[in-house]
Design a protein around this motif. Structure first.
Motif, short mmCIF file in Angstrom:
data_model
loop_
_atom_site.label_atom_id
_atom_site.label_comp_id
_atom_site.label_asym_id
_atom_site.label_seq_id
_atom_site.Cartn_x
_atom_site.Cartn_y
_atom_site.Cartn_z
N SER A 190 0.81 -1.22 0.00
CA SER A 190 0.00 0.00 0.00
C SER A 190 0.84 1.27 0.00
O SER A 190 2.05 1.24 0.26
CB SER A 190 -0.92 0.02 1.22
N GLN A 248 -3.98 3.12 10.04
CA GLN A 248 -4.18 4.50 9.59
C GLN A 248 -5.49 5.07 10.12
O GLN A 248 -5.58 6.22 10.53
CB GLN A 248 -4.17 4.53 8.04
N HIS A 300 0.98 3.44 2.24
CA HIS A 300 1.55 3.73 3.55
C HIS A 300 2.95 3.14 3.67
O HIS A 300 3.86 3.77 4.20
CB HIS A 300 0.64 3.19 4.64
N GLN A 342 -2.41 -2.74 8.09
CA GLN A 342 -2.08 -1.58 7.27
C GLN A 342 -3.25 -0.61 7.18
O GLN A 342 -3.09 0.59 7.32
CB GLN A 342 -1.68 -2.04 5.86
N VAL A 343 -4.43 -1.14 6.94
CA VAL A 343 -5.59 -0.27 6.72
C VAL A 343 -6.04 0.40 8.01
O VAL A 343 -6.20 1.62 8.08
CB VAL A 343 -6.75 -1.07 6.08
N PRO A 383 -5.28 3.77 1.13
CA PRO A 383 -4.13 2.92 0.81
C PRO A 383 -4.00 2.62 -0.68
O PRO A 383 -2.94 2.21 -1.14
CB PRO A 383 -4.39 1.64 1.61
#
Length: 249
Positions: A75, A242, A77, A238-239, A115
């Motif tokens: 992603s 954030q 990020h 990851q998602v 992302p």
């Protein structure tokens, strides 16, 4: 702009001088907001993208959705942390001016917490693929997808169907391979497309940029988008790292 980004922007500007932009724009519009260019990125820019893709390979999140999707993703990020050149290219003024000319409207970067704004997609195991889909926009405006070829040592094809949502207009089917430096640009809500399965001893890496015309998104649409990204692409850590970080600020 960082020196590498400034140099890349200048090279894209020079490359555009050799392109019949009016002709490409006419093709984009005649194909209902879709165009393919086998040669677009300068070789030096492509080389930096290949280096970025190799640098973040240990961070690939593998995913598998039976009957629809198999592959790996990194992603925006992670790219922000480990491969900032990708983010710099995403915001290239020369690139965005060209895409706006094709689209015929003002384009904006996707929000910081999206992302998918720019992401790398890895096809590295036999059978890696993605089934037929639209790049559905959960934003209030349109979302345009830019695909850039990074590594392609494969038999994979981008297969597509044009005019699927235009009543009375015959559907047009096509297929392209996009090698390093190639470009595909389309309106995500219009193009029905898929990536065919990877064969044995093959590898394919592509880069996706997403631009929007209106960055607003409703709460329910945001929830759906986050869940899709977590399950099908980047993983919950990851998602939602954030999302939680944004909530605490």
């Amino acid at each position: 702009m960082a020196p590498a980004a400034f140099a890349a922007d200048a090279e894209i500007e020079r490359a555009l001088d050799a392109i019949d932009v009016d002709g490409v724009t006419r093709e984009f519009k005649s194909q209902d907001a879709f165009v393919y260019m086998e040669k677009f990125l300068p070789a030096s820019v492509t080389a930096q993208l290949i280096a970025a893709a190799r640098a973040v390979t240990p961070n690939v999140n593998r995913n598998y959705l039976p009957g629809h999707k198999q592959g790996g993703s990194v992603s925006r990020h992670t790219l922000d942390e480990l491969a900032p050149f990708v983010a710099e290219l995403y915001r290239s003024p020369a690139l965005m001016r060209f895409l706006e000319r094709l689209a015929g409207e003002k384009l904006l970067p996707s929000p910081q917490d999206d992302p998918h704004a720019y992401a790398l997609y890895y096809y590295t195991r036999p059978g890696d693929h993605i089934g037929w889909h639209y790049d559905t926009s959960y934003y209030k405006g349109r979302r345009y997808t830019l695909l850039l070829g990074v590594v392609d040592q494969s038999s994979c094809k981008l297969e597509y169907r044009l005019h699927t949502r235009n009543p009375g207009v015959p559907q047009v089917d096509g297929a392209v391979a996009y090698p390093p430096g190639a470009l595909v640009f389309f309106d995500g809500d219009k193009l029905h497309h898929r990536i065919t399965p990877l064969g044995d001893n093959e590898e394919r890496i592509s880069l996706t940029f997403e631009y929007v015309t209106d960055p607003r998104m409703g709460a329910w649409q945001r929830f759906i988008s986050n869940m899709k990204d977590a399950i099908a692409y980047f993983g919950f850590r990851q998602v939602f790292r954030q999302v939680l970080g944004r909530t605490k600020r």
